[in-house]
Design a protein around this motif. Sequence first.
Motif, PDB file in Angstrom:
ATOM      1  N   ARG A 161      13.898  -2.705  -3.521  1.00 41.02           N
ATOM      2  CA  ARG A 161      14.206  -1.498  -2.755  1.00 41.02           C
ATOM      3  C   ARG A 161      14.633  -1.851  -1.342  1.00 41.02           C
ATOM      4  O   ARG A 161      15.570  -1.268  -0.784  1.00 41.02           O
ATOM      5  CB  ARG A 161      12.990  -0.559  -2.720  1.00 41.02           C
ATOM      6  N   GLY A 162      13.945  -2.820  -0.760  1.00 39.03           N
ATOM      7  CA  GLY A 162      14.318  -3.267   0.578  1.00 39.03           C
ATOM      8  C   GLY A 162      15.702  -3.884   0.612  1.00 39.03           C
ATOM      9  O   GLY A 162      16.499  -3.627   1.515  1.00 39.03           O
ATOM     10  N   MET A 163      16.021  -4.701  -0.397  1.00 44.88           N
ATOM     11  CA  MET A 163      17.344  -5.308  -0.463  1.00 44.88           C
ATOM     12  C   MET A 163      18.425  -4.260  -0.735  1.00 44.88           C
ATOM     13  O   MET A 163      19.579  -4.409  -0.317  1.00 44.88           O
ATOM     14  CB  MET A 163      17.377  -6.388  -1.545  1.00 44.88           C
ATOM     15  N   GLY A 164      18.055  -3.183  -1.436  1.00 47.89           N
ATOM     16  CA  GLY A 164      18.995  -2.079  -1.635  1.00 47.89           C
ATOM     17  C   GLY A 164      19.347  -1.409  -0.318  1.00 47.89           C
ATOM     18  O   GLY A 164      20.516  -1.099  -0.052  1.00 47.89           O
ATOM     19  N   ILE A 165      18.338  -1.191   0.512  1.00 44.89           N
ATOM     20  CA  ILE A 165      18.584  -0.626   1.843  1.00 44.89           C
ATOM     21  C   ILE A 165      19.429  -1.587   2.670  1.00 44.89           C
ATOM     22  O   ILE A 165      20.344  -1.182   3.402  1.00 44.89           O
ATOM     23  CB  ILE A 165      17.250  -0.300   2.541  1.00 44.89           C
ATOM     24  N   TRP A 166      19.125  -2.892   2.553  1.00 43.74           N
ATOM     25  CA  TRP A 166      19.910  -3.904   3.265  1.00 43.74           C
ATOM     26  C   TRP A 166      21.379  -3.840   2.850  1.00 43.74           C
ATOM     27  O   TRP A 166      22.290  -3.846   3.700  1.00 43.74           O
ATOM     28  CB  TRP A 166      19.355  -5.300   2.964  1.00 43.74           C
ATOM     29  N   ALA A 167      21.644  -3.785   1.547  1.00 42.45           N
ATOM     30  CA  ALA A 167      23.021  -3.753   1.054  1.00 42.45           C
ATOM     31  C   ALA A 167      23.738  -2.489   1.509  1.00 42.45           C
ATOM     32  O   ALA A 167      24.910  -2.530   1.907  1.00 42.45           O
ATOM     33  CB  ALA A 167      23.031  -3.853  -0.476  1.00 42.45           C
ATOM     34  N   THR A 168      23.041  -1.349   1.465  1.00 41.44           N
ATOM     35  CA  THR A 168      23.642  -0.098   1.941  1.00 41.44           C
ATOM     36  C   THR A 168      24.018  -0.210   3.406  1.00 41.44           C
ATOM     37  O   THR A 168      25.116   0.188   3.818  1.00 41.44           O
ATOM     38  CB  THR A 168      22.662   1.071   1.733  1.00 41.44           C
ATOM     39  N   ALA A 178      17.586 -13.642   4.681  1.00 38.83           N
ATOM     40  CA  ALA A 178      16.291 -14.327   4.637  1.00 38.83           C
ATOM     41  C   ALA A 178      15.207 -13.509   5.323  1.00 38.83           C
ATOM     42  O   ALA A 178      14.044 -13.498   4.885  1.00 38.83           O
ATOM     43  CB  ALA A 178      16.403 -15.702   5.294  1.00 38.83           C
ATOM     44  N   TRP A 179      15.553 -12.817   6.388  1.00 41.62           N
ATOM     45  CA  TRP A 179      14.600 -11.966   7.098  1.00 41.62           C
ATOM     46  C   TRP A 179      14.085 -10.865   6.179  1.00 41.62           C
ATOM     47  O   TRP A 179      12.876 -10.658   6.036  1.00 41.62           O
ATOM     48  CB  TRP A 179      15.277 -11.377   8.327  1.00 41.62           C
ATOM     49  N   GLY A 180      15.007 -10.156   5.540  1.00 45.72           N
ATOM     50  CA  GLY A 180      14.597  -9.084   4.640  1.00 45.72           C
ATOM     51  C   GLY A 180      13.818  -9.587   3.453  1.00 45.72           C
ATOM     52  O   GLY A 180      12.827  -8.974   3.022  1.00 45.72           O
ATOM     53  N   GLN A 181      14.217 -10.726   2.915  1.00 44.40           N
ATOM     54  CA  GLN A 181      13.533 -11.292   1.751  1.00 44.40           C
ATOM     55  C   GLN A 181      12.096 -11.691   2.074  1.00 44.40           C
ATOM     56  O   GLN A 181      11.190 -11.530   1.245  1.00 44.40           O
ATOM     57  CB  GLN A 181      14.303 -12.507   1.241  1.00 44.40           C
ATOM     58  N   SER A 182      11.873 -12.220   3.273  1.00 46.83           N
ATOM     59  CA  SER A 182      10.552 -12.759   3.604  1.00 46.83           C
ATOM     60  C   SER A 182       9.570 -11.688   4.032  1.00 46.83           C
ATOM     61  O   SER A 182       8.361 -11.842   3.839  1.00 46.83           O
ATOM     62  CB  SER A 182      10.688 -13.798   4.733  1.00 46.83           C
ATOM     63  N   ILE A 183      10.055 -10.592   4.590  1.00 49.74           N
ATOM     64  CA  ILE A 183       9.150  -9.622   5.194  1.00 49.74           C
ATOM     65  C   ILE A 183       8.729  -8.529   4.211  1.00 49.74           C
ATOM     66  O   ILE A 183       7.778  -7.789   4.465  1.00 49.74           O
ATOM     67  CB  ILE A 183       9.811  -9.005   6.452  1.00 49.74           C
ATOM     68  N   LEU A 184       9.420  -8.428   3.077  1.00 52.40           N
ATOM     69  CA  LEU A 184       9.100  -7.396   2.096  1.00 52.40           C
ATOM     70  C   LEU A 184       8.329  -7.991   0.925  1.00 52.40           C
ATOM     71  O   LEU A 184       8.652  -9.082   0.458  1.00 52.40           O
ATOM     72  CB  LEU A 184      10.386  -6.737   1.580  1.00 52.40           C
ATOM     73  N   LEU A 212       0.825  -1.197   0.000  1.00 54.96           N
ATOM     74  CA  LEU A 212       0.000   0.000   0.000  1.00 54.96           C
ATOM     75  C   LEU A 212       0.863   1.252   0.000  1.00 54.96           C
ATOM     76  O   LEU A 212       0.380   2.353   0.161  1.00 54.96           O
ATOM     77  CB  LEU A 212      -0.916  -0.004   1.242  1.00 54.96           C
ATOM     78  N   GLY A 213       2.139   1.110  -0.181  1.00 53.62           N
ATOM     79  CA  GLY A 213       3.131   2.155  -0.056  1.00 53.62           C
ATOM     80  C   GLY A 213       4.372   1.484   0.491  1.00 53.62           C
ATOM     81  O   GLY A 213       4.278   0.459   1.156  1.00 53.62           O
ATOM     82  N   PHE A 214       5.515   2.055   0.199  1.00 54.36           N
ATOM     83  CA  PHE A 214       6.730   1.359   0.621  1.00 54.36           C
ATOM     84  C   PHE A 214       6.815   1.299   2.145  1.00 54.36           C
ATOM     85  O   PHE A 214       6.658   2.317   2.826  1.00 54.36           O
ATOM     86  CB  PHE A 214       7.969   2.054   0.066  1.00 54.36           C
ATOM     87  N   PRO A 215       7.087   0.109   2.710  1.00 53.37           N
ATOM     88  CA  PRO A 215       7.128  -0.053   4.174  1.00 53.37           C
ATOM     89  C   PRO A 215       8.450   0.433   4.757  1.00 53.37           C
ATOM     90  O   PRO A 215       9.325  -0.351   5.139  1.00 53.37           O
ATOM     91  CB  PRO A 215       6.955  -1.564   4.353  1.00 53.37           C
ATOM     92  N   PHE A 216       8.607   1.761   4.823  1.00 53.00           N
ATOM     93  CA  PHE A 216       9.871   2.323   5.284  1.00 53.00           C
ATOM     94  C   PHE A 216      10.215   1.876   6.707  1.00 53.00           C
ATOM     95  O   PHE A 216      11.380   1.633   7.019  1.00 53.00           O
ATOM     96  CB  PHE A 216       9.815   3.854   5.227  1.00 53.00           C
ATOM     97  N   LYS A 217       9.215   1.777   7.560  1.00 52.47           N
ATOM     98  CA  LYS A 217       9.484   1.418   8.945  1.00 52.47           C
ATOM     99  C   LYS A 217      10.158   0.056   9.035  1.00 52.47           C
ATOM    100  O   LYS A 217      11.171  -0.114   9.725  1.00 52.47           O
ATOM    101  CB  LYS A 217       8.179   1.421   9.752  1.00 52.47           C
ATOM    102  N   ILE A 218       9.597  -0.917   8.331  1.00 55.01           N
ATOM    103  CA  ILE A 218      10.172  -2.264   8.346  1.00 55.01           C
ATOM    104  C   ILE A 218      11.529  -2.287   7.650  1.00 55.01           C
ATOM    105  O   ILE A 218      12.494  -2.900   8.130  1.00 55.01           O
ATOM    106  CB  ILE A 218       9.215  -3.260   7.664  1.00 55.01           C
ATOM    107  N   ALA A 219      11.632  -1.603   6.495  1.00 59.46           N
ATOM    108  CA  ALA A 219      12.889  -1.606   5.740  1.00 59.46           C
ATOM    109  C   ALA A 219      14.022  -0.992   6.556  1.00 59.46           C
ATOM    110  O   ALA A 219      15.154  -1.510   6.560  1.00 59.46           O
ATOM    111  CB  ALA A 219      12.713  -0.851   4.424  1.00 59.46           C
ATOM    112  N   PHE A 220      13.735   0.104   7.258  1.00 61.07           N
ATOM    113  CA  PHE A 220      14.782   0.746   8.048  1.00 61.07           C
ATOM    114  C   PHE A 220      15.073  -0.017   9.331  1.00 61.07           C
ATOM    115  O   PHE A 220      16.183   0.060   9.868  1.00 61.07           O
ATOM    116  CB  PHE A 220      14.421   2.195   8.330  1.00 61.07           C
ATOM    117  N   LEU A 221      14.104  -0.764   9.836  1.00 62.80           N
ATOM    118  CA  LEU A 221      14.385  -1.668  10.963  1.00 62.80           C
ATOM    119  C   LEU A 221      15.391  -2.734  10.520  1.00 62.80           C
ATOM    120  O   LEU A 221      16.390  -2.994  11.206  1.00 62.80           O
ATOM    121  CB  LEU A 221      13.100  -2.331  11.453  1.00 62.80           C
ATOM    122  N   ILE A 222      15.115  -3.351   9.357  1.00 64.54           N
ATOM    123  CA  ILE A 222      16.043  -4.347   8.816  1.00 64.54           C
ATOM    124  C   ILE A 222      17.413  -3.720   8.565  1.00 64.54           C
ATOM    125  O   ILE A 222      18.458  -4.289   8.908  1.00 64.54           O
ATOM    126  CB  ILE A 222      15.482  -4.950   7.515  1.00 64.54           C
ATOM    127  N   GLY A 223      17.412  -2.511   7.986  1.00 61.07           N
ATOM    128  CA  GLY A 223      18.668  -1.828   7.702  1.00 61.07           C
ATOM    129  C   GLY A 223      19.446  -1.487   8.962  1.00 61.07           C
ATOM    130  O   GLY A 223      20.662  -1.656   9.016  1.00 61.07           O
TER     131      GLY A 223
END
Length: 408
Positions: free
Chosen positions: A338-345, A325-331, A209-220
């Motif tokens: 985009r989530g994996m990009g944040i993860w790599a950064t 695996a955490w980032g892959q499954s939750i996004l 419904l929109g990029f999940p920034f909260k979850i992505a930045f938690l993973i990051g």
Amino acid sequence: MFGITRSSASRGRGTTAKGITLLYAQILPVMAIVCLFPAIPKLFQHFGGIEHAAIFIPMIVTIPSLFLAIFAPVAGIVSDRYGRRVCFTAGMAVYSIAGLVPVLVDRLDMIVASRAVLGIAEAFIITVSSTLIADYFGERRHGWVSWVGISTSIAGTLLIIAGGALADISWKGPFFIYLLAIPGFIMTLIFIDEPLKSNTESSGTIQPLGFPFKIAFLIGGVTFVASIVYYVEPLNIANILSAAGIESFSTIGVIQALTTLPYILGAMLYRWLFRWSIGNLLALAGLFIAIGQIVIGFAPHYIYVSVGACIQQLGAGMVIPALLAWGQSILPFEQRSRGMGIWATAFFTGTFVCPMLVNMVEQAHDLQKAMVVFGFIAMALALLSFFFAQSQKMNAVNNKSHAAQKGQ
């Protein structure tokens, strides 16, 4: 053996050939760094008389990781918008060309510039390959992400040996290793296609419904901290072994190679425990890392240093597979790149920051005491992860209880 990816039966779905291609791609950022370690003295011999050589020569090794960290989110956005295959193929092609530029030129500024371009290519390779592992394999991704840790560990050791042997011939020698990127590019053209959305598991993902920034930045954020702790031992163990009385660089190399074997065991341990929550997995990994680094910090002899390194590497082998695996499954599929990009950064920024933080503590005390400090930091993070896992478990039980009461 591998199957033909272009057939209708395997189009867009995970196959062994695709998995091997993605593992091959994951090794390339490691190759960009470790194969040049032995060549640094040769580079100083050749370019040492050039103005600002003391700044530019180390950048040959470090600048790819910096540009990877900067451009990984861009790679994720572009991949989600324009497709995984075209971005991955372009990244592999640019990497194959940029990696070989130093073989063809003899100007330090052009070499540094080509290494920056290499880092941008790595951003697309690592981001999209991490995404495709989940896209193709869904719940079967856990086996493949464990092989990411195993393959990069083995490849890193072999590449250091190869880089040293080629550096004895010429400063350009280690750059010929980048010829190994060409088979990876060919494999990409043959096997990689656009994944099917239906491959990915639907449960546990966030609706787009929109990029999940909260979850992505938690993973990051978790990945950034984990990366710092992860790299404390491999970046400093050679100096500690030298201070412990080992004068032969070849002996240090052999010990380093042997102490990375438990890393493989740690990756296999993840395969057995992948159904654990991310909090419990990181708690166990953090415990091993903490114990190992504290043992290294207090070790009076290189034998005990080696034992501590083995314990640390056992935990380190669990970290990358668990976080990936955490980032892959939750996004969700539409936003996973985009989530994996944040993860790599986050991960490669941690790699960049780690030496500076260790150096700050080392300046106040010494390197072994710095290992103890970061060991206790790892222990604190392990406890936080454990308590987080327990709180999540209690919340799940309470939610289930409330749902049952409403149904009565």
